[in-house]
Design an enzyme around this catalytic site. Structure first.
Site, PDB file in Angstrom:
ATOM      1  N   CYS A  45      12.241  -1.816   9.633  1.00  0.00           N
ATOM      2  CA  CYS A  45      11.334  -2.360   8.989  1.00  0.00           C
ATOM      3  C   CYS A  45      11.600  -2.672   7.471  1.00  0.00           C
ATOM      4  O   CYS A  45      11.514  -3.331   6.627  1.00  0.00           O
ATOM      5  CB  CYS A  45       9.855  -2.079   8.976  1.00  0.00           C
TER       6      CYS A  45
HETATM    7  C1  BEZ Z   1      11.773   0.555  12.716  1.00  0.00           C
HETATM    8  O1  BEZ Z   1      11.286  -0.291  11.964  1.00  0.00           O
HETATM    9  O2  BEZ Z   1      12.698   1.135  12.524  1.00  0.00           O
HETATM   10  C2  BEZ Z   1      11.099   0.870  14.016  1.00  0.00           C
HETATM   11  C3  BEZ Z   1       9.803   0.670  14.212  1.00  0.00           C
HETATM   12  C4  BEZ Z   1       9.043   0.994  15.483  1.00  0.00           C
HETATM   13  C5  BEZ Z   1       9.823   1.365  16.465  1.00  0.00           C
HETATM   14  C6  BEZ Z   1      11.250   1.318  16.511  1.00  0.00           C
HETATM   15  C7  BEZ Z   1      11.827   1.259  15.421  1.00  0.00           C
END
Ligand code: BEZ
Length: 211
Positions: A45
């Protein structure tokens, strides 16, 4: 109920990192890309929100406002934005909805419990200036989105709203377009003075009309 293409999208008022917004009023006459992500302070994210900040001039050129969402609160968003700016070498200059009560997530169907319990998946909604839904995408948490593709779809939507063409696979702005099936080849030749190539009676190509 699942939102479908062509639906007027639901209105809402919710807190964001830039103050409360009433969605339809905030959207005004712009196109909107509304996109959700699972949680603050997560790695994928962080790269996504940085990428969208870097692409903001490209969205603005197309009269598009961007609006992110996660189910964390405003103070969390504000702290995380500092990290995004630091690590992605950018300035997040668009609002992130703090959807702690999941009001917006529920309205738009962004929580998919079998994929990610109680968190929003990576949804994308492209909304036109009539507040109608024009595209949805749903990605899993493990896959960051390609925001160049989202810009490409906006280019296609904005082109095909005004010209009787469609865009073929992997089209990019400036590439040849498909003449829509409702126009005869004879009429297409008049309508598209740059030329029409009839590959098959149902497959007619023309240079992009607005270039
Ligand atoms: C991420 O944004 O890295 C992420 C968020 C939730 C689960 C897996 C990855």
């Amino acid at each position: 109920m699942t939102l479908q293409l062509g639906d007027v999208v639901p209105d809402f008022t919710q807190a964001t990192s830039e103050g409360d917004i009433s969605f339809h009023e905030w959207a005004g006459d712009s196109w909107v890309v509304l996109f959700s992500h699972p949680a603050d302070y997560t790695p994928v994210c962080t790269t996504e929100l940085g990428t969208v900040a870097s692409l903001k001039p490209e969205f603005e050129k197309r009269n598009v406002k961007v609006l992110a969402l996660s189910v964390d609160g405003v103070e969390s968003h504000k702290g995380w934005i500092k990290d995004i700016n630091e690590t992605q070498n950018t300035t997040v200059n668009y609002p992130i909805i703090a959807d702690e009560d999941r009001k917006v997530a529920d309205l738009y169907g962004m929580v998919h419990p079998k994929a990610l319990n109680n968190l929003t998946v990576r949804s994308v909604f492209i909304i036109d200036p009539n507040q109608k839904l024009r595209l949805t995408l749903t990605y899993p948490a493990s896959t960051g989105r390609n925001f160049d593709e989202i810009l490409r779809v906006i280019d296609s939507l904005q082109l095909t709203d005004y010209h009787q063409v469609a865009t073929p696979a992997n089209w990019q702005d400036g590439g040849d377009c498909v003449v829509v099936p409702s126009i005869s080849t004879e009429d297409a030749k008049e309508k598209f003075p740059k030329g029409v190539t009839e590959v098959k009676p149902y497959l007619r190509m023309t240079p992009q009309p607005n270039k």
